[in-house]
Design a protein around this motif. Structure first.
Motif, mmCIF file in Angstrom:
data_model
loop_
_atom_site.group_PDB
_atom_site.id
_atom_site.type_symbol
_atom_site.label_atom_id
_atom_site.label_comp_id
_atom_site.label_asym_id
_atom_site.label_seq_id
_atom_site.Cartn_x
_atom_site.Cartn_y
_atom_site.Cartn_z
ATOM 1 N N PHE A 184 0.851 -1.181 0.000
ATOM 2 C CA PHE A 184 0.000 0.000 0.000
ATOM 3 C C PHE A 184 0.892 1.238 0.000
ATOM 4 O O PHE A 184 1.730 1.391 0.874
ATOM 5 C CB PHE A 184 -0.893 0.031 1.243
ATOM 6 N N PRO A 185 0.691 2.141 -0.945
ATOM 7 C CA PRO A 185 1.485 3.375 -0.959
ATOM 8 C C PRO A 185 1.234 4.206 0.305
ATOM 9 O O PRO A 185 0.235 4.020 1.005
ATOM 10 C CB PRO A 185 0.981 4.116 -2.198
ATOM 11 N N LEU A 186 2.134 5.106 0.580
ATOM 12 C CA LEU A 186 2.070 5.927 1.785
ATOM 13 C C LEU A 186 0.768 6.723 1.861
ATOM 14 O O LEU A 186 0.155 6.824 2.923
ATOM 15 C CB LEU A 186 3.276 6.869 1.846
ATOM 16 N N VAL A 187 0.323 7.273 0.758
ATOM 17 C CA VAL A 187 -0.902 8.073 0.747
ATOM 18 C C VAL A 187 -2.104 7.203 1.132
ATOM 19 O O VAL A 187 -2.969 7.626 1.906
ATOM 20 C CB VAL A 187 -1.117 8.718 -0.644
ATOM 21 N N VAL A 188 -2.148 5.986 0.635
ATOM 22 C CA VAL A 188 -3.248 5.084 0.965
ATOM 23 C C VAL A 188 -3.208 4.735 2.446
ATOM 24 O O VAL A 188 -4.247 4.677 3.112
ATOM 25 C CB VAL A 188 -3.188 3.807 0.092
ATOM 26 N N ARG A 189 -2.027 4.523 2.986
ATOM 27 C CA ARG A 189 -1.896 4.231 4.414
ATOM 28 C C ARG A 189 -2.402 5.384 5.265
ATOM 29 O O ARG A 189 -3.102 5.184 6.260
ATOM 30 C CB ARG A 189 -0.443 3.961 4.778
ATOM 31 N N ILE A 190 -2.031 6.599 4.891
ATOM 32 C CA ILE A 190 -2.449 7.784 5.658
ATOM 33 C C ILE A 190 -3.964 7.940 5.593
ATOM 34 O O ILE A 190 -4.614 8.174 6.612
ATOM 35 C CB ILE A 190 -1.735 9.047 5.142
ATOM 36 N N LEU A 191 -4.547 7.802 4.404
ATOM 37 C CA LEU A 191 -6.000 7.925 4.265
ATOM 38 C C LEU A 191 -6.725 6.823 5.025
ATOM 39 O O LEU A 191 -7.750 7.075 5.660
ATOM 40 C CB LEU A 191 -6.392 7.910 2.793
ATOM 41 N N LEU A 192 -6.195 5.612 4.988
ATOM 42 C CA LEU A 192 -6.801 4.514 5.728
ATOM 43 C C LEU A 192 -6.729 4.768 7.232
ATOM 44 O O LEU A 192 -7.692 4.529 7.960
ATOM 45 C CB LEU A 192 -6.099 3.197 5.377
ATOM 46 N N PHE A 193 -5.601 5.280 7.693
ATOM 47 C CA PHE A 193 -5.451 5.607 9.110
ATOM 48 C C PHE A 193 -6.462 6.668 9.537
ATOM 49 O O PHE A 193 -7.109 6.537 10.578
ATOM 50 C CB PHE A 193 -4.037 6.087 9.410
ATOM 51 N N LEU A 194 -6.612 7.722 8.744
ATOM 52 C CA LEU A 194 -7.569 8.785 9.073
ATOM 53 C C LEU A 194 -8.998 8.250 9.076
ATOM 54 O O LEU A 194 -9.791 8.596 9.955
ATOM 55 C CB LEU A 194 -7.438 9.937 8.078
ATOM 56 N N TYR A 195 -9.315 7.413 8.118
ATOM 57 C CA TYR A 195 -10.656 6.820 8.041
ATOM 58 C C TYR A 195 -10.952 5.987 9.287
ATOM 59 O O TYR A 195 -11.998 6.137 9.910
ATOM 60 C CB TYR A 195 -10.748 5.981 6.772
#
Length: 62
Positions: free
Chosen positions: A13-24
């Motif tokens: 998972f790219p970094l941006v996807v990880r950050i968005l998943l974490f926020l979600y």
């Protein structure tokens, strides 16, 4: 002395996807915590009413 080429790291998972998943997940956990905490006192879904927050703010004002 020769430098060895750096290996590229392929992430699932790219970094941006990880950050968005974490926020979600953080937002979901936040609202679930609000519902559980307020549900001890009253109906858990009342935590989403504006009147509830106005009452809480009025109680905490000095």
């Amino acid at each position: 002395m020769e430098e060895t080429p750096k290996k590229l790291v392929h992430r699932r998972f790219p970094l941006v996807v990880r950050i968005l998943l974490f926020l979600y997940v953080a937002i979901i956990v936040f609202f679930a915590g609000l519902m559980i905490g307020y549900g001890i006192l009253d109906n858990p879904f009342e935590v989403f009413r504006l009147e509830t927050w106005e009452h809480i703010i009025n109680l905490t004002e000095v």
